[in-house]
Design an enzyme around this catalytic site. Sequence first.
Site, PDB file in Angstrom:
ATOM      1  CE  LYS A 125      -1.778   2.098   4.093  1.00 12.68           C
ATOM      2  NZ  LYS A 125      -1.499   3.465   4.187  1.00 12.68           N
ATOM      3  CG  ASN A 126       2.292   2.696   3.586  1.00 15.44           C
ATOM      4  OD1 ASN A 126       1.146   3.067   3.340  1.00 15.44           O
ATOM      5  ND2 ASN A 126       2.681   2.367   4.787  1.00 15.44           N
ATOM      6  NE  ARG A 139      -7.279   4.925   4.573  1.00 12.09           N
ATOM      7  CZ  ARG A 139      -6.734   6.026   5.087  1.00 12.09           C
ATOM      8  NH1 ARG A 139      -7.210   6.516   6.215  1.00 12.09           N
ATOM      9  NH2 ARG A 139      -5.729   6.627   4.502  1.00 12.09           N
ATOM     10  NE  ARG A 174       0.461  10.320   9.905  1.00 14.30           N
ATOM     11  CZ  ARG A 174       0.015   9.341   9.111  1.00 14.30           C
ATOM     12  NH1 ARG A 174      -1.258   9.086   9.069  1.00 14.30           N
ATOM     13  NH2 ARG A 174       0.856   8.668   8.361  1.00 14.30           N
ATOM     14  CB  CYS A 183      -4.013   6.511  10.385  1.00  9.41           C
ATOM     15  SG  CYS A 183      -4.561   5.216   9.276  1.00  9.41           S
ATOM     16  CG  ASP A 214       2.887   1.278   9.335  1.00 16.40           C
ATOM     17  OD1 ASP A 214       3.207   1.419   8.149  1.00 16.40           O
ATOM     18  OD2 ASP A 214       2.695   2.232  10.113  1.00 16.40           O
TER      19      ASP A 214
HETATM   20  C1  EPZ Z   1       4.231   6.781   6.113  1.00 21.62           C
HETATM   21  O1  EPZ Z   1       3.606   7.864   6.804  1.00 21.62           O
HETATM   22  C2  EPZ Z   1       3.170   5.706   6.042  1.00 21.62           C
HETATM   23  N1  EPZ Z   1       2.020   6.205   5.296  1.00 21.62           N
HETATM   24  C3  EPZ Z   1       2.761   5.281   7.449  1.00 21.62           C
HETATM   25  O2  EPZ Z   1       1.886   4.173   7.299  1.00 21.62           O
HETATM   26  C4  EPZ Z   1       3.991   4.810   8.223  1.00 21.62           C
HETATM   27  O3  EPZ Z   1       3.623   4.524   9.550  1.00 21.62           O
HETATM   28  C5  EPZ Z   1       5.056   5.909   8.214  1.00 21.62           C
HETATM   29  O4  EPZ Z   1       5.363   6.280   6.834  1.00 21.62           O
HETATM   30  C6  EPZ Z   1       6.356   5.456   8.886  1.00 21.62           C
HETATM   31  O5  EPZ Z   1       6.853   4.322   8.219  1.00 21.62           O
HETATM   32  C7  EPZ Z   1       2.105   6.272   3.949  1.00 21.62           C
HETATM   33  O6  EPZ Z   1       3.116   5.925   3.360  1.00 21.62           O
HETATM   34  C8  EPZ Z   1       0.880   6.767   3.228  1.00 21.62           C
HETATM   35  P1  EPZ Z   1       6.807   9.743   8.151  1.00 21.62           P
HETATM   36  P2  EPZ Z   1       4.335   9.315   6.839  1.00 21.62           P
HETATM   37  O7  EPZ Z   1       6.822  10.999   7.359  1.00 21.62           O
HETATM   38  O8  EPZ Z   1       5.022   9.544   5.542  1.00 21.62           O
HETATM   39  C9  EPZ Z   1       7.514  12.956  11.580  1.00 21.62           C
HETATM   40  C10 EPZ Z   1       0.010   2.865   7.708  1.00 21.62           C
HETATM   41  O9  EPZ Z   1      -0.536   2.384   8.722  1.00 21.62           O
HETATM   42  N2  EPZ Z   1       7.475  13.945  10.492  1.00 21.62           N
HETATM   43  O10 EPZ Z   1       7.848   8.698   7.908  1.00 21.62           O
HETATM   44  O11 EPZ Z   1       3.353  10.306   7.328  1.00 21.62           O
HETATM   45  C11 EPZ Z   1       6.157  12.311  11.830  1.00 21.62           C
HETATM   46  O12 EPZ Z   1       5.393  13.095  12.710  1.00 21.62           O
HETATM   47  C12 EPZ Z   1       0.522   4.289   7.745  1.00 21.62           C
HETATM   48  O13 EPZ Z   1       0.185   2.260   6.615  1.00 21.62           O
HETATM   49  C13 EPZ Z   1       7.815  15.264  10.767  1.00 21.62           C
HETATM   50  O14 EPZ Z   1       8.119  15.620  11.912  1.00 21.62           O
HETATM   51  O15 EPZ Z   1       5.402   9.036   7.982  1.00 21.62           O
HETATM   52  C14 EPZ Z   1       6.550  10.992  12.446  1.00 21.62           C
HETATM   53  O16 EPZ Z   1       6.809  11.187  13.821  1.00 21.62           O
HETATM   54  C15 EPZ Z   1       0.364   4.920   9.108  1.00 21.62           C
HETATM   55  N3  EPZ Z   1       7.806  16.173   9.748  1.00 21.62           N
HETATM   56  C16 EPZ Z   1       7.865  10.647  11.747  1.00 21.62           C
HETATM   57  O17 EPZ Z   1       8.353  11.872  11.188  1.00 21.62           O
HETATM   58  C17 EPZ Z   1       7.474  15.810   8.457  1.00 21.62           C
HETATM   59  O18 EPZ Z   1       7.493  16.691   7.555  1.00 21.62           O
HETATM   60  C18 EPZ Z   1       7.717   9.621  10.618  1.00 21.62           C
HETATM   61  O19 EPZ Z   1       6.761  10.121   9.694  1.00 21.62           O
HETATM   62  C19 EPZ Z   1       7.127  14.462   8.202  1.00 21.62           C
HETATM   63  C20 EPZ Z   1       7.145  13.554   9.222  1.00 21.62           C
END
Ligand code: EPZ
Length: 436
Positions: free
Chosen positions: A42-43, A417, A142, A137, A325
């Site tokens: 998915k991701n 989803r 986020r 989610c 996840d």
């Molecule tokens: C992706 O989310 C996935 N979603 C998430 O999967 C997954 O949990 C996550 O990566 C971590 O592997 C999709 O790909 C659509 P991040 P994303 O940016 O991109 C912080 C699922 O269940 N951060 O890697 O939003 C953030 O707050 C979903 O399939 C910032 O601070 O995750 C978090 O603490 C849930 N500033 C950490 O980084 C930013 O600009 C990791 O977030 C971006 C992120």
Amino acid sequence: MYSVLKTTRRWWIADKVSEYMKRIQIEGGRRLEGSVEIGGFKNSAVALIPATILAGGLCVIDNLPDISDVDKLSQILLNNGAKIKRQGNKTIEIDTSGIEKCYADYDMAKELRASYYLLGAGLGRFKKAKVIFPGGCSIGTRPIDQHIKGFEALGARVSIEHGIISVEAEKLVGAEIYLDVVTVGATINIMLAASMAEGVTTIENAAKEPHIVDAANFLNCMGAKIKGAGTDTIKIKGVDKLRGCEHSVIPDQIEAGTYMILAAATKGDVTITNIIPKHLEAITAKLKEMGVKITENGEMLRVEGNSAIKNINIKTLVYPGFPTDLQQPMTSLLSIANGTGTVTETIFEGRFKHVGELKRMGANIKVEGRIAVIQGVDKLSGAKVEATDLRAGAALMIAGLIAEGTTEIENAQYIERGYSFYREKLIKIGAKITEI
Ligand code: EPZ
């Protein structure tokens, strides 16, 4: 030519149906046996579909998961002028030569987290894009400050008004970008925009997840020049033009991990096929540490559960650490393991909403900040519970499969989803699960 009308009608129906709350009922206590074929990730898929905008031609993506997020993103591309044709439920043809803008408003993208990839793709191809502030989610704040930091470093102006993010640039120039947080979304988004910038972009402290590599491979297949994906330093040499290409999505390691966990939880004997074992090293190691028997054989794993699984400590980390996840599904397994275990969630600050629902089923869990302390109990009992997000839904599905009696899960549409055909796959290995 493409059957856009038929395609549009299908998605319109899917889109409307997916807005309705769904409820499922699970008869617990059944041992699951048989084999489960894992779908595309998915991701990764939710990044590859927006990435087709950069090609300005015909892309064919295979091994696509048949999930609502893919339908919603395809609908957004259709609304922006793409021509799309589905071949069955695993292959999609997307021609983006006819796209002239990159826009996703509230109604199109309110639930989607991955709509933010339209910003990077739109910036790369058109030097502008307008996208609703991403949803997704509810597992924490986020933010997208690192995405914005990357776009601005490339020379874009970013503004946020009335919940819409607008990005625009006369031209994009390669830059050195250090990510303050290891973030999957920002790493891929910057890669998308930088692939058509002038000059070289370096992303330091980049995320290393397998879907970063999958996205880089897809872009390189289009003619991009990306090196280092999968390490913490990625170099992108911008090019003027990209072209359409064919690509197959990598298997979903989170879907695979979820089925491994539920096989162990039901003390079953389940073979998981169409996987890349390397991507499952963290979950495999932790399940073995609990006493679960796992046999690897090429692109499949056999998971044999037993009654003597012991509790352990889990700490979520960026890849190749234990994936955040799978923390929620794993909590359901730990709740019936012998002894006391802990789950430390270091990635998202609000990812324990499933704990309250598990406690209604008899779990003994105490959350203190980012740590959940789990005292294993002999059994869970079926109850009416509510899914609050995708992986919480998966956790409750696992709890329902192992609980005594019947469990009803409200908002089960969250599960769809990220888990294509999950009811069919579970029924095939002996689960009793119905939509009510
Ligand atoms: C992706 O989310 C996935 N979603 C998430 O999967 C997954 O949990 C996550 O990566 C971590 O592997 C999709 O790909 C659509 P991040 P994303 O940016 O991109 C912080 C699922 O269940 N951060 O890697 O939003 C953030 O707050 C979903 O399939 C910032 O601070 O995750 C978090 O603490 C849930 N500033 C950490 O980084 C930013 O600009 C990791 O977030 C971006 C992120």
